[in-house]
Design an enzyme around this catalytic site. Structure first.
Site, PDB file in Angstrom:
ATOM      1  N   ASP A  23       0.837  -1.207   0.000  1.00  0.00           N
ATOM      2  CA  ASP A  23       0.000   0.000   0.000  1.00  0.00           C
ATOM      3  C   ASP A  23       0.871   1.256   0.000  1.00  0.00           C
ATOM      4  OD1 ASP A  23       0.522  -1.128   2.628  1.00  0.00           O
ATOM      5  OD2 ASP A  23      -0.549   0.579   3.429  1.00  0.00           O
ATOM      6  N   ASP A  24       2.098   1.149   0.537  1.00  0.00           N
ATOM      7  CA  ASP A  24       3.045   2.266   0.450  1.00  0.00           C
ATOM      8  C   ASP A  24       3.348   2.585  -1.014  1.00  0.00           C
ATOM      9  OD1 ASP A  24       4.567   2.413   3.415  1.00  0.00           O
ATOM     10  OD2 ASP A  24       3.784   0.455   2.884  1.00  0.00           O
ATOM     11  N   HIS A  49      -4.228   1.135   2.768  1.00  0.00           N
ATOM     12  CA  HIS A  49      -4.013   2.036   3.908  1.00  0.00           C
ATOM     13  C   HIS A  49      -3.343   3.371   3.557  1.00  0.00           C
ATOM     14  CE1 HIS A  49      -4.707  -1.434   6.595  1.00  0.00           C
ATOM     15  NE2 HIS A  49      -3.882  -2.115   5.824  1.00  0.00           N
ATOM     16  N   ASN A  60       2.025   0.150  12.551  1.00  0.00           N
ATOM     17  CA  ASN A  60       3.014   1.242  12.504  1.00  0.00           C
ATOM     18  C   ASN A  60       3.314   1.800  13.898  1.00  0.00           C
ATOM     19  OD1 ASN A  60       3.079   0.957   9.754  1.00  0.00           O
ATOM     20  ND2 ASN A  60       1.900   2.818   9.303  1.00  0.00           N
TER      21      ASN A  60
HETATM   22  C1  PIR Z   1       1.325  -3.870   8.304  1.00  0.00           C
HETATM   23  C2  PIR Z   1       0.771  -3.118   7.280  1.00  0.00           C
HETATM   24  C3  PIR Z   1      -0.426  -3.527   6.711  1.00  0.00           C
HETATM   25  C4  PIR Z   1      -1.081  -4.661   7.164  1.00  0.00           C
HETATM   26  C5  PIR Z   1      -0.553  -5.370   8.215  1.00  0.00           C
HETATM   27  N1  PIR Z   1      -1.228  -6.464   8.697  1.00  0.00           N
HETATM   28  C6  PIR Z   1       0.676  -4.988   8.775  1.00  0.00           C
HETATM   29  C7  PIR Z   1       1.491  -1.822   6.926  1.00  0.00           C
HETATM   30  C8  PIR Z   1       0.904  -0.914   5.852  1.00  0.00           C
HETATM   31  O1  PIR Z   1       1.925  -0.523   4.935  1.00  0.00           O
HETATM   32  C9  PIR Z   1       0.370   0.312   6.575  1.00  0.00           C
HETATM   33  O2  PIR Z   1       1.255   1.419   6.534  1.00  0.00           O
HETATM   34  C10 PIR Z   1       0.276  -0.102   8.016  1.00  0.00           C
HETATM   35  N2  PIR Z   1       1.429  -0.991   8.143  1.00  0.00           N
HETATM   36  C11 PIR Z   1      -1.061  -0.718   8.398  1.00  0.00           C
HETATM   37  O3  PIR Z   1      -0.996  -1.272   9.665  1.00  0.00           O
HETATM   38 CA    CA Z   2       3.280   1.389   5.340  1.00  0.00          CA
END
Ligand code: PIR
Ligand code: CA
Length: 324
Positions: free
Chosen positions: A13-14, A238, A165
């Site tokens: 998603d980044d 996200h 995060n």
């Molecule tokens: C970490 C992420 C997404 C899902 C999980 N289960 C764990 C990452 C994503 O990139 C977003 O920045 C954040 N961390 C969502 O928790």
């Molecule tokens: Ca992230």
């Protein structure tokens, strides 16, 4: 134009957040800084460079912190895979990193611009942001605002209480929420509404081309890990939510709150405790009753999914046109 520094740990998603920031004319992407989070900082940095190489994004990329301030490293390999961005194929990076550490890049960039013109967008653990605020406290006054993906006032995704995060560097998150700047928390409550529904996937597929392919591959991979582990129906996008809100403030509604980060809890470590003004606002948090409550944080609440999807589709369209 919103001038932003995107501090990230790509990360599926980044990567979409990077593409949206690079594509949309309302965003002036001053640079990308990397942090350990979804994977170690070598991998997240390589992934950031590869995404920029693949899609002709020419902005400085500065490598940041290799691990959290205090706790042992927590990665999200079970979600993002062994490379941090498993699934899509990416070319090797063909350009060089900025020579500065991410923390210095953030400080230099904020100090070089007019006061209140640069927005920080942390979408991984907040290690670099906390260190920058400690190393050069003047940035706290000088940034326009901080729009951060992380936290949650409902459920977590790494423990029942904590979002990744914040959990991956709770002390850094504590520094960020305690600092005097204007922080918007774009937490799971919001980002679990930002799903890559079949309708959005069809719209992206219809555009064709390599960027469309890349994004579909991201969702295909995340559907297997995310869906299985978290029982979310479709992949959550996200990090792009922060960028979307800077393009169009109407993309989500907000409420004011006072947010505290749990750094000591046994079952609740990394939890973001939100004291909402609208809910009457508890007069104190317990602990030291003398701690003044101040509803100075903003919490993202309800997503306009249609507006959000339109921005993603528009970004893929623009980047595809630019590439052709
Ligand atoms: C970490 C992420 C997404 C899902 C999980 N289960 C764990 C990452 C994503 O990139 C977003 O920045 C954040 N961390 C969502 O928790
Ligand atoms: Ca992230």
């Amino acid at each position: 134009m919103e001038k932003i520094i995107l501090d990230c740990d790509p990360g599926h998603d980044d990567a979409i957040a990077i593409l949206l920031a690079a594509a949309n004319p309302k965003i002036d992407l001053l640079g990308i800084t990397t942090v350990s989070g979804n994977h170690n900082v070598d991998n997240t940095t390589r992934n950031a460079l590869s995404v920029c190489t693949a899609y002709g994004i020419k902005v400085p990329v500065a490598k940041g912190s290799p691990g959290p301030l205090l706790i042992d490293q927590v990665l999200a390999v079970e979600i993002h895979g062994e490379t941090g961005l498993d699934g899509p194929e990416l070319p090797p990076a063909s350009f060089e990193l900025d020579r500065r550490h991410a923390v210095d890049f953030i400080i230099d960039t904020v100090m070089a611009h007019e006061p209140k013109t640069v927005t920080l967008v942390p979408v991984g653990p907040y290690t670099n942001i906390a260190l920058a605020a400690r190393k050069e406290p003047r940035i706290v006054e000088r940034v326009k605002r901080v729009v951060a993906m992380g936290g949650s006032f409902s459920r977590g995704n790494i423990t029942p209480a904590a979002e990744f995060n914040v959990y991956a560097d709770p002390e850094a998150a504590d520094v960020v929420f305690r600092a005097g700047w204007d922080v918007t928390m774009v937490g799971l409550d919001l980002t679990h509404q930002a799903l890559a529904t079949p309708d959005l996937q069809d719209r992206v597929r219809a555009l064709g081309g390599s960027i469309s392919r890349f994004i579909l591959d991201i969702w295909e991979f995340i559907a297997t890990t995310h869906g299985g582990l978290l029982q979310i129906e479709y992949p959550a996008i996200h990090d792009a939510c922060c960028v979307a809100a800077l393009i169009d403030p109407e993309v989500f509604s907000t409420e004011k709150a006072d947010i505290r980060v749990e750094i000591a809890g046994h079952w609740t470590k990394g939890m973001t405790v939100c004291n909402f003004e609208k809910m009457g606002g508890m007069r104190h948090f317990g602990g030291t009753a003398s701690e003044q409550v101040n509803f100075r944080h903003t919490v993202a609440m309800k997503l306009d999914h249609t507006k959000f999807c339109d921005l993603i589709v528009d970004a893929v369209e623009r980047l595809t046109r630019q590439k052709a």
